[in-house]
Design an enzyme around this catalytic site. Structure first.
Site, PDB file in Angstrom:
ATOM      1  N   TYR A 159       0.831  -1.201   0.000  1.00 59.32           N
ATOM      2  CA  TYR A 159       0.000   0.000   0.000  1.00 59.32           C
ATOM      3  C   TYR A 159       0.868   1.255   0.000  1.00 59.32           C
ATOM      4  O   TYR A 159       0.627   2.200  -0.758  1.00 59.32           O
ATOM      5  CB  TYR A 159      -0.906  -0.019   1.230  1.00 59.32           C
ATOM      6  CG  TYR A 159      -1.879   1.132   1.315  1.00 59.32           C
ATOM      7  CD1 TYR A 159      -2.987   1.188   0.476  1.00 59.32           C
ATOM      8  CD2 TYR A 159      -1.687   2.153   2.231  1.00 59.32           C
ATOM      9  CE1 TYR A 159      -3.888   2.249   0.554  1.00 59.32           C
ATOM     10  CE2 TYR A 159      -2.586   3.209   2.319  1.00 59.32           C
ATOM     11  CZ  TYR A 159      -3.683   3.250   1.479  1.00 59.32           C
ATOM     12  OH  TYR A 159      -4.561   4.296   1.562  1.00 59.32           O
ATOM     13  N   LYS A 163       0.962   4.023  -2.957  1.00 60.73           N
ATOM     14  CA  LYS A 163       0.525   5.396  -2.691  1.00 60.73           C
ATOM     15  C   LYS A 163       1.663   6.402  -2.855  1.00 60.73           C
ATOM     16  O   LYS A 163       1.432   7.549  -3.263  1.00 60.73           O
ATOM     17  CB  LYS A 163      -0.086   5.487  -1.293  1.00 60.73           C
ATOM     18  CG  LYS A 163      -1.449   4.817  -1.180  1.00 60.73           C
ATOM     19  CD  LYS A 163      -2.474   5.450  -2.126  1.00 60.73           C
ATOM     20  CE  LYS A 163      -3.870   4.898  -1.916  1.00 60.73           C
ATOM     21  NZ  LYS A 163      -4.865   5.507  -2.826  1.00 60.73           N
ATOM     22  N   THR A 194     -15.539   5.587   6.751  1.00 56.64           N
ATOM     23  CA  THR A 194     -16.359   4.959   5.726  1.00 56.64           C
ATOM     24  C   THR A 194     -17.034   3.731   6.331  1.00 56.64           C
ATOM     25  O   THR A 194     -16.637   3.265   7.403  1.00 56.64           O
ATOM     26  CB  THR A 194     -15.503   4.539   4.519  1.00 56.64           C
ATOM     27  OG1 THR A 194     -14.545   3.556   4.942  1.00 56.64           O
ATOM     28  CG2 THR A 194     -14.773   5.729   3.923  1.00 56.64           C
TER      29      THR A 194
END
Length: 253
Positions: A159, A163, A194
């Site tokens: 990740y 990113k 979220t």
């Protein structure tokens, strides 16, 4: 509805949920015609329904951003008969969950999946969004990064690598296309509230994550969307190639 984007068009990837949905709603609320793209048709339909119920104009297209043909098609849908694309908001991405492992033990399959969606997907989205913008001589692209775009995060090799790559792509495209009237920026987002953020995570893990934000809480999706709308608007006309922190101070440490 605020109409300062009336007559404009946008493509929002990852528009079925979370940050992408908030961005789509915010842009449509400002008068923009929005195409939402993503892998799950039901959530895309929900986003479109929310926009139309509020008096906005939206459509959806199924798209896996790691698939070049699907991305090219999604941009074609967004451009439509009008032949223009004003804004691209690239929010589609995955995080890989909380299976934290050092680089030596990190799954190659997971790493490849992160790169395919979060980095390659952003590259492909930009590649095809830029083409109509280049032809028309204007446009604004906003890529959704994270704190992992600018600082290391232990256990999140895939990740973090993906990113970080998004910021590199953002800055390179800003240099490539600034002379052609196109601005390209990124949001360095903190943790965002979220529906899935706490799923499968213990209260201790969530408390630790919240505590990493000096402001004392995590973000609402609308707070990220507000920054995206600003970066799309003429109010940010002299801003390009930036990685704008909207992170509650996460990267200030």
């Amino acid at each position: 509805m605020n109409q300062h984007f009336e007559g404009t068009t946008a493509l929002v990837t990852g528009g079925g949920t979370g940050i992408g949905r908030a961005c789509a709603l915010a842009l449509a609320g400002a008068g923009c015609t929005v195409t939402v793209a993503g892998r799950t048709v039901t959530t895309l339909e929900e986003t479109v329904g929310m926009i139309t119920e509020a008096g906005g104009d939206a459509r959806h297209v199924e798209c896996d951003v790691s698939d070049e043909r699907a991305v090219a098609h999604a941009v074609q849908v967004a451009v439509g008969d009008g032949g223009r694309l004003d804004f691209g908001v690239n929010s589609a991405g995955i995080c890989g969950g909380d299976d934290l492992r050092g680089v030596a033990d990190y799954s190659t399959e997971t790493f490849d999946r992160m790169i395919a969606t979060d980095l390659r997907g952003t590259f492909l989205s930009m590649k095809y969004e830029l083409r109509p913008m280049l032809a028309q001589g204007f446009g604004s692209i906003v890529n959704i990064g994270s704190g992992a775009s600018v600082v290391g995060v232990a256990g999140f090799a895939g990740y973090t690598a993906a990113k970080h790559g998004v910021i590199g792509l953002t800055r390179t495209a800003a240099l490539d296309y600034g002379p052609h009237g196109i601005r390209v920026n990124a949001i360095v987002a903190g943790l965002v509230k979220t529906p899935l953020i706490a799923e499968g995570r213990s209260p201790h893990v969530m408390a630790t994550r919240v505590a990493a934000h000096p402001i004392g809480r995590i973000a609402e999706p609308q707070e990220i969307a507000d920054a995206v709308v600003w970066l799309c608007s003429a109010q940010s006309s002299f801003v390009t190639g930036t990685a704008l922190p909207v992170d509650g101070g996460y990267t200030a440490r």
